[in-house]
Design a protein around this motif. Structure first.
Motif, PDB file in Angstrom:
ATOM      1  N   TYR A  53       0.548  -1.338   0.462  1.00 39.82           N
ATOM      2  CA  TYR A  53      -0.253   0.214  -0.001  1.00 39.82           C
ATOM      3  C   TYR A  53       0.934   0.952  -0.119  1.00 39.82           C
ATOM      4  O   TYR A  53       2.216   1.415   0.592  1.00 39.82           O
ATOM      5  CB  TYR A  53      -1.049  -0.016   1.479  1.00 39.82           C
ATOM      6  CG  TYR A  53      -2.055   1.079   1.017  1.00 39.82           C
ATOM      7  CD1 TYR A  53      -2.305   1.643   0.416  1.00 39.82           C
ATOM      8  CD2 TYR A  53      -1.605   2.100   2.250  1.00 39.82           C
ATOM      9  CE1 TYR A  53      -3.606   3.182   0.197  1.00 39.82           C
ATOM     10  CE2 TYR A  53      -2.055   2.976   2.539  1.00 39.82           C
ATOM     11  CZ  TYR A  53      -3.240   4.022   1.784  1.00 39.82           C
ATOM     12  OH  TYR A  53      -3.895   4.368   1.467  1.00 39.82           O
ATOM     13  N   SER A  54       0.618   2.245  -1.380  1.00 42.80           N
ATOM     14  CA  SER A  54       1.407   3.392  -1.173  1.00 42.80           C
ATOM     15  C   SER A  54      -0.342   4.319  -1.866  1.00 42.80           C
ATOM     16  O   SER A  54      -1.038   4.069  -2.415  1.00 42.80           O
ATOM     17  CB  SER A  54       2.526   3.436  -1.613  1.00 42.80           C
ATOM     18  OG  SER A  54       2.231   3.762  -2.840  1.00 42.80           O
ATOM     19  N   ASN A  55       0.152   5.637  -1.515  1.00 46.16           N
ATOM     20  CA  ASN A  55      -0.206   6.361  -2.525  1.00 46.16           C
ATOM     21  C   ASN A  55      -0.519   6.344  -3.813  1.00 46.16           C
ATOM     22  O   ASN A  55      -1.824   7.039  -4.330  1.00 46.16           O
ATOM     23  CB  ASN A  55      -0.268   7.694  -2.137  1.00 46.16           C
ATOM     24  CG  ASN A  55       0.924   9.051  -2.291  1.00 46.16           C
ATOM     25  OD1 ASN A  55       1.356   8.033  -2.655  1.00 46.16           O
ATOM     26  ND2 ASN A  55       1.139   9.806  -1.982  1.00 46.16           N
ATOM     27  N   ILE A  75      -6.485   6.931  -1.238  1.00 49.41           N
ATOM     28  CA  ILE A  75      -6.068   6.900  -0.169  1.00 49.41           C
ATOM     29  C   ILE A  75      -7.463   6.150  -0.031  1.00 49.41           C
ATOM     30  O   ILE A  75      -8.366   5.676  -0.851  1.00 49.41           O
ATOM     31  CB  ILE A  75      -7.078   7.673   0.940  1.00 49.41           C
ATOM     32  CG1 ILE A  75      -8.082   8.425   0.420  1.00 49.41           C
ATOM     33  CG2 ILE A  75      -5.714   9.203   0.978  1.00 49.41           C
ATOM     34  CD1 ILE A  75      -8.649   9.299   1.515  1.00 49.41           C
ATOM     35  N   LEU A  76      -7.090   4.919   1.334  1.00 50.51           N
ATOM     36  CA  LEU A  76      -8.433   3.512   1.405  1.00 50.51           C
ATOM     37  C   LEU A  76      -9.598   4.322   2.052  1.00 50.51           C
ATOM     38  O   LEU A  76      -9.039   4.601   3.681  1.00 50.51           O
ATOM     39  CB  LEU A  76      -7.110   2.673   2.321  1.00 50.51           C
ATOM     40  CG  LEU A  76      -6.508   1.854   1.928  1.00 50.51           C
ATOM     41  CD1 LEU A  76      -5.269   1.074   3.057  1.00 50.51           C
ATOM     42  CD2 LEU A  76      -7.453   0.853   0.732  1.00 50.51           C
ATOM     43  N   LYS A  77     -10.279   4.395   1.787  1.00 49.95           N
ATOM     44  CA  LYS A  77     -11.758   5.383   2.224  1.00 49.95           C
ATOM     45  C   LYS A  77     -12.587   3.981   3.782  1.00 49.95           C
ATOM     46  O   LYS A  77     -12.182   4.294   4.775  1.00 49.95           O
ATOM     47  CB  LYS A  77     -13.133   5.568   1.656  1.00 49.95           C
ATOM     48  CG  LYS A  77     -12.680   6.654   0.394  1.00 49.95           C
ATOM     49  CD  LYS A  77     -12.010   7.549   1.029  1.00 49.95           C
ATOM     50  CE  LYS A  77     -13.295   8.632   1.316  1.00 49.95           C
ATOM     51  NZ  LYS A  77     -13.837   9.898   1.883  1.00 49.95           N
ATOM     52  N   ALA A  78     -11.935   2.846   3.368  1.00 51.08           N
ATOM     53  CA  ALA A  78     -12.738   2.047   4.500  1.00 51.08           C
ATOM     54  C   ALA A  78     -12.165   0.663   3.780  1.00 51.08           C
ATOM     55  O   ALA A  78     -12.129   0.321   2.879  1.00 51.08           O
ATOM     56  CB  ALA A  78     -13.868   2.531   4.113  1.00 51.08           C
ATOM     57  N   ILE A  79     -11.721  -0.280   5.521  1.00 52.78           N
ATOM     58  CA  ILE A  79     -11.353  -1.433   4.547  1.00 52.78           C
ATOM     59  C   ILE A  79     -11.937  -2.806   5.716  1.00 52.78           C
ATOM     60  O   ILE A  79     -12.357  -1.934   6.848  1.00 52.78           O
ATOM     61  CB  ILE A  79      -9.574  -1.653   4.699  1.00 52.78           C
ATOM     62  CG1 ILE A  79      -9.411  -1.433   6.346  1.00 52.78           C
ATOM     63  CG2 ILE A  79      -8.806  -1.009   3.331  1.00 52.78           C
ATOM     64  CD1 ILE A  79      -7.995  -1.797   6.598  1.00 52.78           C
ATOM     65  N   ARG A  80     -13.181  -3.299   5.369  1.00 49.46           N
ATOM     66  CA  ARG A  80     -13.696  -4.597   5.675  1.00 49.46           C
ATOM     67  C   ARG A  80     -13.016  -5.768   5.681  1.00 49.46           C
ATOM     68  O   ARG A  80     -11.786  -5.856   4.846  1.00 49.46           O
ATOM     69  CB  ARG A  80     -15.470  -4.153   5.999  1.00 49.46           C
ATOM     70  CG  ARG A  80     -16.234  -3.101   6.101  1.00 49.46           C
ATOM     71  CD  ARG A  80     -16.980  -3.012   5.773  1.00 49.46           C
ATOM     72  NE  ARG A  80     -16.960  -1.586   5.896  1.00 49.46           N
ATOM     73  CZ  ARG A  80     -18.482  -1.187   6.676  1.00 49.46           C
ATOM     74  NH1 ARG A  80     -19.006  -1.804   7.003  1.00 49.46           N
ATOM     75  NH2 ARG A  80     -18.517   0.111   6.735  1.00 49.46           N
TER      76      ARG A  80
END
Lengths: 99, 408
Positions: A53-55, A75-80
Motif C-alpha cells: 500500500y502506498s498512495n 487513499i483507503l476510504k474504508a477496509i472491511r
C-alpha cells in the motif's frame, strides 16, 4: 507439487462448469474479486488482504492471484473483511489470476 | 457522506497515526479482527494515518504491539469526548448558558418604538399612537416578553376609531406599531356636481329606479339618445341625479364573406429604412429607398432627435419597417361562407354592446343577394342600464339661479 497444481486446476474447471450450468455469479461460485469503479471511487469486493500500500500503488491479494491498482493520491476510504474502498485518481488496474 | 460523518461524530472517533515497518501486515490483521479502519492515508512507507471508532482504539494498540508498530492518537473527536470535556469544565458550560440566556434576554429589551403604516396616515398622529401605547404598558429598556400585545392593540383601536388595523411586532430591540387607517367615504355631497341622467342610446324603458332626483320617463316609453331619464331636481333643490333605468335595446350588425377571398399573410421577410426628415426633405441613412415588396405592411415611426436632456435637433428620425406579405386565395363552400359571415357579424356586435348587459334574444338572418357572397345580419336584443350622469353646464345653473330670483 505438480500433481497438486493439476488437482487445483481440475477443481476450478469443475467449479466453472457447475457455475455455468447453474448460472451462479462468478464472484460467488469461483471466489473471484468484484471490482466497481464509480468516478474516483473504486470498490473491491471479495479481496483476501493487502500486499502493498502506498498512495500511488495498491496491491491486493484476490482469489487465485493479485490485483494491482495504480493511480495518484489514492487513499483507503474504508477496509472491511471482504470489502475495500479506494478513492483517488485511478489510472490502471492489473488483475493477475491463475485461472 | 454527511450521514457517515454524523454517525462518527455521534459515537466518537479518534484520528491516529500508525508507524512501523509492517504496515500492510497491520492492516491485514485489523481486517481479520473485523475492526473498521477508515480514511487511511499513506504518508510514507513507515507512516499511515487513519480514523477509528473510539471503542476499538485499545484493541488496535494491542495488534500494533504484536507486530512492532506504534499507534499514536492525534486527536479525539465526537460527542462522547465533548461531553466528558464539559463534565470536567461544568463552570464553563454554566457560563455559556448564562451568556446565551443573557444575550437572548437583552435582545428582548425595547430600546425604540416606531409607529409605521404602509399608506401615509392622513388623520391619525403617530406621536399620539405612540403615547397611548406607552400609557398602556410599553416601557423603554424593559423586555417585551411581559407585554400584553392584544390589550395594547385593542386600546389603540378603541382610542383611534379612524384606524382599521393595529399590530405590534418586536424586531430586535425595536417595537413596531403597525397601523392602517380606514378608507373613509367622502362626507356628504358638498362637492358633487348637480346634473341629470340622460339616455345614451335609443331604447324601450322597462324599469326606473330613482335614488336621487325625479323620474322623467315611465316604463313602457321609448326614449332616444340624449333624452333626460332622471332629472337632478327633488322638487325644491338641484341634486345629483342617481338611479338605474333598465331598458330594452336592439343592436344590429352585418357580416359578409365571399365564396372566394384573397387574404394577405406575412412571409416573415422585412426590411427597415432609417431616414432623417426636415420638413419635406427626406435623407435616407440606410435601407431601401422605396417599398421593396409588391404587397407589404408598412409601419412608420417618427421621433425627434434628442441630443442631450431636452435639447432637440430640428430634424426627425423616421424609421420605416416594410413587412412583406403575400396574397393567398381561400375558397369557402356555402356553409363555410355563412359561418364566416356570422362570425364577422358577431365580431361587429361585440364592439357595440356594453360589457354588462343581459341578452334577451338573438336572431341571425341570411340576407345574401349576390350568389358569390354570403351576408348575415344579426339582430340582438338586450336589457341594460342606459343612463349616464351628465352634470349641468355653468349657463344652465346661472339660468336656474336667475329664474329663482325672478320668482322671489
Amino acid at each position: 507439487m505438480l500433481k497438486k497444481k493439476e488437482n487445483k486446476k481440475k477443481r476450478n474447471q469443475i467449479r466453472q462448469t457447475v457455475a455455468d450450468v447453474l448460472e451462479f455469479p462468478p464472484e460467488v461460485a469461483m471466489d473471484l474479486p468484484k471490482i466497481t469503479l464509480a468516478g474516483q471511487m473504486l470498490l473491491v469486493e471479495n479481496h483476501k488482504g493487502i500486499i502493498e500500500y502506498s498512495n500511488q500503488k495498491i496491491r491486493l491479494k484476490v482469489g487465485g492471484g493479485w490485483l494491482e491498482i495504480n493511480g495518484q493520491n489514492m487513499i483507503l476510504k474504508a477496509i472491511r473483511n471482504e470489502e475495500l474502498a479506494i478513492s483517488g485518481k485511478v489510472e490502471k488496474l492489473i488483475l493477475e489470476t491463475g485461472w | 457522506m454527511l450521514s457517515d460523518k454524523l454517525y462518527h461524530w455521534f459515537y466518537g472517533y479518534a484520528a491516529i497515526e500508525i508507524s512501523g515497518r509492517n504496515l500492510e501486515r497491520f492492516l491485514n490483521l485489523v481486517i481479520q479482527e473485523n475492526f473498521l479502519l477508515e480514511e487511511i492515508v499513506w504518508h510514507s512507507d513507515h507512516l499511515l494515518s487513519a480514523i477509528i471508532n473510539r471503542r476499538d482504539l485499545p484493541y488496535l494498540k494491542e495488534i500494533a504491539d504484536q507486530i512492532g508498530c506504534k499507534v499514536k492518537t492525534r486527536s479525539r473527536i465526537g460527542l462522547p469526548f465533548l461531553l466528558s470535556w464539559l463534565k470536567k469544565r461544568w463552570s464553563f458550560l454554566l457560563g455559556a448558558c448564562v451568556f446565551s440566556f443573557g444575550l437572548f434576554f437583552m435582545s428582548s429589551l425595547v430600546f425604540f418604538v416606531e409607529v409605521e403604516s404602509p399608506i401615509p396616515l392622513t388623520v391619525t398622529r403617530t406621536q399620539a399612537v405612540e403615547d397611548l401605547a406607552m400609557q398602556e404598558g410599553i416601557k423603554l429598556f424593559h423586555s417585551h416578553w411581559f407585554l400584553d400585545f392584544d390589550h395594547i392593540e385593542k386600546s389603540i383601536l378603541k382610542e383611534f376609531p379612524e384606524l382599521s388595523w393595529v399590530e405590534l411586532e418586536p424586531i430586535g430591540n425595536k417595537l413596531y406599531i403597525r397601523v392602517v387607517e380606514k378608507d373613509l367615504a367622502p362626507q356628504g355631497e358638498v362637492n358633487m356636481p348637480v346634473g341629470n341622467i340622460l339616455a345614451v342610446k335609443d331604447a324601450l324603458v322597462e324599469e326606473v329606479l330613482v335614488t336621487k332626483g325625479t323620474a322623467a320617463v315611465q316604463p313602457g316609453e321609448t326614449v332616444v339618445a340624449g333624452q333626460a331619464l332622471i332629472y337632478g331636481n327633488d322638487g325644491q333643490n338641484r341634486v345629483t341625479a342617481s338611479g338605474i333605468v333598465r331598458s330594452r335595446v336592439w343592436y344590429s350588425a352585418e357580416g359578409s364573406c365571399p365564396l372566394y377571398e384573397e387574404k394577405a399573410v406575412y412571409t416573415g421577410v422585412s426590411q427597415r429604412q432609417i431616414a432623417l426628415q426636415k420638413n419635406d426633405v427626406v435623407f435616407i441613412l440606410s435601407g431601401p429607398a422605396n417599398n421593396p415588396y409588391q404587397y407589404a405592411d408598412v409601419v412608420q415611426k417618427v421621433q425627434p432627435l434628442i441630443v442631450w436632456r431636452k435639447i432637440e435637433l430640428p430634424v426627425e428620425l423616421v424609421i420605416t419597417d416594410f413587412y412583406e406579405q403575400k396574397k393567398i386565395g381561400q375558397t369557402f363552400n356555402e356553409t363555410e361562407a355563412l359561418a364566416e359571415a356570422e362570425a364577422r357579424a358577431r365580431d361587429q356586435l361585440q364592439m357595440q354592446i356594453p360589457p354588462v348587459c343581459e341578452i334577451i334574444d338573438m336572431k341571425a338572418m341570411d340576407i345574401s343577394t349576390d350568389p358569390q357572397r354570403k351576408t348575415i345580419r344579426i339582430l340582438l336584443e338586450t336589457r341594460e342600464d342606459i343612463g349616464t350622469f351628465v352634470p349641468l353646464k355653468e349657463e344652465e345653473l346661472l339660468d336656474d339661479r336667475a329664474e329663482v330670483e325672478e320668482m322671489k
